[in-house]
Design a protein around this motif. Structure first.
Motif, mmCIF file in Angstrom:
data_model
loop_
_atom_site.group_PDB
_atom_site.id
_atom_site.type_symbol
_atom_site.label_atom_id
_atom_site.label_comp_id
_atom_site.label_asym_id
_atom_site.label_seq_id
_atom_site.Cartn_x
_atom_site.Cartn_y
_atom_site.Cartn_z
ATOM 1 N N SER A 170 34.277 43.689 33.037
ATOM 2 C CA SER A 170 35.124 44.883 32.958
ATOM 3 C C SER A 170 34.736 45.921 34.005
ATOM 4 O O SER A 170 35.550 46.778 34.354
ATOM 5 C CB SER A 170 35.123 45.469 31.552
ATOM 6 N N MET A 171 33.514 45.824 34.551
ATOM 7 C CA MET A 171 33.177 46.693 35.685
ATOM 8 C C MET A 171 33.615 46.051 37.006
ATOM 9 O O MET A 171 33.383 46.606 38.077
ATOM 10 C CB MET A 171 31.682 46.997 35.700
ATOM 11 N N ARG A 172 34.219 44.876 36.886
ATOM 12 C CA ARG A 172 34.860 44.177 37.998
ATOM 13 C C ARG A 172 33.854 43.787 39.097
ATOM 14 O O ARG A 172 34.094 43.978 40.288
ATOM 15 C CB ARG A 172 36.004 45.022 38.567
ATOM 16 N N LEU A 190 38.480 40.578 41.922
ATOM 17 C CA LEU A 190 37.262 41.304 41.552
ATOM 18 C C LEU A 190 36.849 41.035 40.111
ATOM 19 O O LEU A 190 36.807 41.937 39.269
ATOM 20 C CB LEU A 190 37.414 42.802 41.821
ATOM 21 N N ALA A 225 35.136 46.745 47.266
ATOM 22 C CA ALA A 225 36.259 47.688 47.174
ATOM 23 C C ALA A 225 35.720 49.105 47.053
ATOM 24 O O ALA A 225 36.262 50.050 47.623
ATOM 25 C CB ALA A 225 37.125 47.339 45.976
ATOM 26 N N MET A 244 29.885 54.501 37.922
ATOM 27 C CA MET A 244 30.495 53.259 37.448
ATOM 28 C C MET A 244 30.148 53.037 35.981
ATOM 29 O O MET A 244 29.058 53.376 35.541
ATOM 30 C CB MET A 244 30.001 52.080 38.283
ATOM 31 N N GLN A 281 44.406 46.887 33.450
ATOM 32 C CA GLN A 281 44.035 46.553 34.837
ATOM 33 C C GLN A 281 43.338 45.194 34.895
ATOM 34 O O GLN A 281 43.635 44.353 35.741
ATOM 35 C CB GLN A 281 43.047 47.587 35.395
ATOM 36 N N PHE A 305 48.046 52.823 33.894
ATOM 37 C CA PHE A 305 46.933 51.973 34.318
ATOM 38 C C PHE A 305 46.794 51.883 35.841
ATOM 39 O O PHE A 305 45.699 51.717 36.369
ATOM 40 C CB PHE A 305 47.112 50.560 33.732
ATOM 41 N N ALA A 334 38.472 50.155 36.840
ATOM 42 C CA ALA A 334 37.325 50.023 35.933
ATOM 43 C C ALA A 334 36.730 51.359 35.500
ATOM 44 O O ALA A 334 35.561 51.427 35.152
ATOM 45 C CB ALA A 334 36.244 49.140 36.567
ATOM 46 N N ILE A 391 35.965 53.892 37.226
ATOM 47 C CA ILE A 391 35.002 54.472 38.168
ATOM 48 C C ILE A 391 35.369 55.935 38.424
ATOM 49 O O ILE A 391 36.538 56.262 38.669
ATOM 50 C CB ILE A 391 34.991 53.676 39.501
#
Ligand code: SF4
Ligand code: SF4
Lengths: 401, 98
Positions: A107-109, A170, A207, A218, A233, B5, B11, B13
């Motif tokens: 989920s933090m990609r 990702l 990214a 993050m 997402q 979204f 995520a 960030i």
């Protein structure tokens, strides 16, 4: 898009290698920046071999020998967050201990590649192969690819980084091989020249990365107001995997001539019964199909590679004309009406007006051998169920009962 | 205020540092601190200030104007946690239901 060229045969190095060694060599050639791992059978050789490369100065990788798998995946997430190319390896209880952080990685990609040598979960403690460990992690958000051969394991690890690091994706990738059956079995592996692998992959372009000059946060808090949007997402990123996978495999094919697909089909065109499985039983099933075809039986095999995202629509087109699909899987989902692999197949087929009968055979738990006769037994049972017009939701095969 | 979204960073960030000001925690408040000037040491002689030190959201305002002391809360950020009332040595703050 990178320009790749066909690697000339005289540049290819052929060696006898175990599945673990093949993965270790692939990781070396992928020029990973960080590897954080904790040893666990039957994955151990991957990290052992890799440590030798480090000790010999063959790679520049920073290896972090952590105190647990929970820490291993945590270190991987941290390293990936600063933009590093990162890998780890585990199995069974080790994967279970990583659990919490698997979800964080996805989920933090973070495009981490995790090699799993599939092994049964305790208790009783057992070091041999089944798929309970990675099946349990099927909802973690990792892409999951299961390999049948050492060559495929080598190739898949290389492609896994390119898929994971694509900005349309990702997401982390699990590359799974059957513990001992593949991890410790020596096969012929064609290795690419390192320059070709590095040109194919390029350097990872994050990214967004942790950087003291451009501070970001993050993995912060998101509650009722935004959590769901981040899951949206993530879900969409997963949905983009097939397209990126196809692109990456096409490039890989240009370089090597090899392509595997999200699943492999074997003699399915006119098949009445399609055997559906993955990993090493896929090979056994193909041998069984050859033998049964000689007796005039219309059988074929679909060997799945990509379990997540599950290629439901593409599979529906392949399976729809069969009379029955016989699923063989090395996992029991206790209390569930059937088991992880068959559940996916049934869901894929449900919307068809006329759908094949699906049988589900739980095989090989705790490394119990799956000889051709087990597959034949399942096919014979499927034939009986076809005659009767109905089948049990699942049954175990190869257990003394 | 609530975005789709595809209008927010990946995520979750946080790409702009120091943006806690944008998060108005006042919306969380179920109890509101009510201050009495009579007994407050800040009002009396410009001392103490324990409520100001302990408030986790910088929601206590101790103001000095022309040699006089004033006291107020920033209700955009006061989340009603009651820490100030708990810390006050003179019992000058009472929590009341919103
Ligand atoms: S109730 Fe809590 S947030 Fe509000 S002023 Fe007092 S300490 Fe600060
Ligand atoms: S803690 Fe109490 S006495 Fe001290 S400044 Fe705050 S309100 Fe006044």
């Amino acid at each position: 898009m990178t320009v790749v060229e066909r690697v000339p045969t005289d540049k290819v190095v052929v060696e006898g290698m175990t599945g673990d060694a093949a993965i270790a060599h692939a990781l070396k050639q992928c020029d990973i920046d960080v590897l954080a791992a904790y040893p666990i059978t039957p994955q151990t050789i991957i990290v052992e071999d890799f440590q030798k490369f480090v000790a010999n100065g063959e790679v520049k990788t920073r290896v972090i020998p952590v105190e647990s798998e929970h820490s291993a995946m945590s270190a991987c997430v941290g390293a990936s967050a600063v933009g590093a190319r990162v890998a780890t390896a585990t199995a069974s209880a080790g994967l279970a201990l990583m659990w919490e952080i698997l979800y964080c990685a996805a989920s933090m990609r973070m495009p981490i590649v995790l090699a799993v040598a599939n092994r049964a979960l305790s208790a009783p403690i057992n070091i041999h192969n089944d798929w309970s460990d990675s099946y349990g992690a099927r909802d973690s958000g990792f892409i999951q690819i299961y390999c049948q051969s050492c060559q495929e394991a080598y190739d898949t690890v290389i492609m896994a980084f390119k898929i994971a690091e694509d900005h349309d994706v990702l997401l982390p990738v699990m590359v799974c091989i059957d513990g001992f059956i593949l991890s410790h079995n020596v096969e012929r592996v064609e290795m690419l020249p390192t320059e070709a692998v590095q040109q194919f992959l390029g350097v990872r372009k994050p990214a967004i990365a942790l950087d003291p000059d451009n501070p970001v946060t993050m993995g912060p808090l998101a509650l009722t107001d935004y959590y769901f949007e981040f899951k949206e997402q993530q879900d969409r990123a997963m949905a983009r995997v097939p397209e990126v996978f196809e692109r990456v495999e096409s490039e890989f094919e240009k370089m090597t001539g090899r392509r595997y697909g999200r699943f492999e089909t074997y003699r399915v065109e006119d098949a009445d019964i399609i055997i559906f499985t993955h990993s090493t039983p896929g090979g056994t099933a193909k041998a069984v199909v050859d033998a049964l075809r000689e007796r005039g039986e219309k059988v074929g095999v679909v060997r799945l590679r990509m379990f997540r995202p599950f290629p439901a629509e593409a599979l529906r087109e392949v399976l729809r004309n069969a009379k029955a699909v016989a699923v063989f899987e090395k996992c029991r989902s206790f209390g569930a009406p059937s088991n992880p692999l068959a559940l996916e197949v049934r869901t894929a087929l449900y919307d068809l007006d006329e759908r094949p009968l699906v049988t589900d055979f739980v095989i090989g738990l705790g490394g119990r051998d799956v000889p051709p006769s087990t597959i034949v037994e399942g096919v014979e049972k499927t034939k009986e169920y076809l005659k009767a017009g109905r089948a049990p939701l699942y049954e175990t095969l190869g257990v003394r009962k | 205020m609530s975005k789709r979204f595809d209008e927010i960073p990946m995520a979750g960030i946080i790409i702009e540092p120091g943006n806690a000001m944008e998060y108005k925690t006042g919306g969380w408040r179920a109890m509101r601190p009510v201050h009495t000037d009579e007994t407050c040491l800040w009002i009396k002689n410009g001392t103490c200030g324990l409520c100001w030190i302990y408030c986790p959201d910088n929601a206590v305002r101790l103001i000095e104007e022309n040699g006089k002391y004033r006291y107020e809360y920033d209700y955009d950020y006061c989340k009603g946690c009651g820490i100030c009332a708990n810390q006050c040595p003179t019992g000058s703050i009472k929590m009341e239901s919103e």
